[in-house]
Design an enzyme around this catalytic site. Sequence first.
Site, PDB file in Angstrom:
ATOM      1  N   HIS A 129      62.578  14.290  36.489  1.00 30.49           N
ATOM      2  CA  HIS A 129      63.285  13.536  35.709  1.00 30.49           C
ATOM      3  C   HIS A 129      64.632  13.923  35.378  1.00 30.49           C
ATOM      4  CE1 HIS A 129      61.871  16.514  32.855  1.00 30.49           C
ATOM      5  NE2 HIS A 129      63.021  16.367  32.107  1.00 30.49           N
ATOM      6  N   ASP A 131      67.375  14.247  32.156  1.00 26.40           N
ATOM      7  CA  ASP A 131      67.457  14.155  30.749  1.00 26.40           C
ATOM      8  C   ASP A 131      67.940  12.874  30.174  1.00 26.40           C
ATOM      9  OD1 ASP A 131      66.005  16.787  30.354  1.00 26.40           O
ATOM     10  OD2 ASP A 131      68.061  17.742  30.247  1.00 26.40           O
ATOM     11  N   HIS A 280      65.019  17.236  37.529  1.00 28.41           N
ATOM     12  CA  HIS A 280      64.212  18.766  37.551  1.00 28.41           C
ATOM     13  C   HIS A 280      62.741  18.297  37.198  1.00 28.41           C
ATOM     14  CE1 HIS A 280      65.886  17.937  33.381  1.00 28.41           C
ATOM     15  NE2 HIS A 280      64.959  18.743  32.924  1.00 28.41           N
ATOM     16  N   ARG A 297      67.891  24.343  24.320  1.00 26.52           N
ATOM     17  CA  ARG A 297      68.800  23.428  25.045  1.00 26.52           C
ATOM     18  C   ARG A 297      69.811  22.781  24.131  1.00 26.52           C
ATOM     19  NH1 ARG A 297      66.033  17.931  27.327  1.00 26.52           N
ATOM     20  NH2 ARG A 297      65.688  16.910  25.354  1.00 26.52           N
TER      21      ARG A 297
END
Length: 324
Positions: A129, A131, A280, A297
Amino acid sequence: MTTDRATAQGTEQVAGIEVKPVAGHIGAEIAGVDLAGELDDAVVAAIRAAVLRWKVVFFRGQRLDHAGHVAFARRFGEPVVLRKRGSASPSDFPEIETTADRLELGGKFGMEHDEWLRRRRHTLLRGWHCDHGARIDPPAATILRAQTVPPYGGDTTWSNLAAAYAGLSGPVREFVDGLRAEHRLGVGYQPRPGDDAYVRHLLERQVASLHPLVRVHPETGERVLYVNGYYVEQIADLSRTESRAILDMLLEQVVRPEYTVRFRWEPGSVAFWDNRATIHLAPSDNAHLDFPRTMHRVMLVGDVPVGVDGKPSEPIIGTEPGLW
């Protein structure tokens, strides 16, 4: 920007930092920079150029705290502020999401975390996917910092979507250039038998956009094969049978090993990737291990994708540019 020196091994010295590629199409380690320090404009420009060139860059042995993480991110764009985060995320830093929050999600809907994870990844390609890919304006980039990692396992893998597009044959590139696909939150989830509280949650909070199947990168001008395994279910104007066959072919293309890089995390490691040109795969080999894995993150605000025809993506439901 000029390169000060390129060695026979491919390592470049730029603005006093070292950029060392780690795979043929994607990924470079950057050394000689303290991300918690005051970075001059030349260093920031060199890091930005490396991210655009290699799609994901890695830093080792950094000493960033939450404040330093946000400050570093701000040198490259505007951090996203999520409206909802889990209890693990730091309350004083709304720009930071702690990935341990994900461990809470299954329990909210009556599942152990490993069952929730299996239902999100019930095929080999589902876990890949970008983000927030169902949004009309997915984040431009993500900066992920490792606080605590297992002694083994827990690696992350990225794929270069621009290289994957370039690797298609000419007739296939010409065909997919004109297509659009629906990206929808939750289409990659396999429902539980009977009542499923998570499905009800997804239906009540739908997010979906119609994105070009080939996106033109806003900074490099590269054509990017804009597909992933988690959000994309249907190519517009094709039958479901045709769409499934083409998507399977394209997904297999983008995750070919030659277009990927795998990173072994250490405490203090930082990964900075271009969310517009990569997908990723988060790790699934550490769920059975009794080791903590705490990552933080920060995502940077992105723009609305634009296709080869110059037309932007279209919102379908639950998403507006800039509204998180």
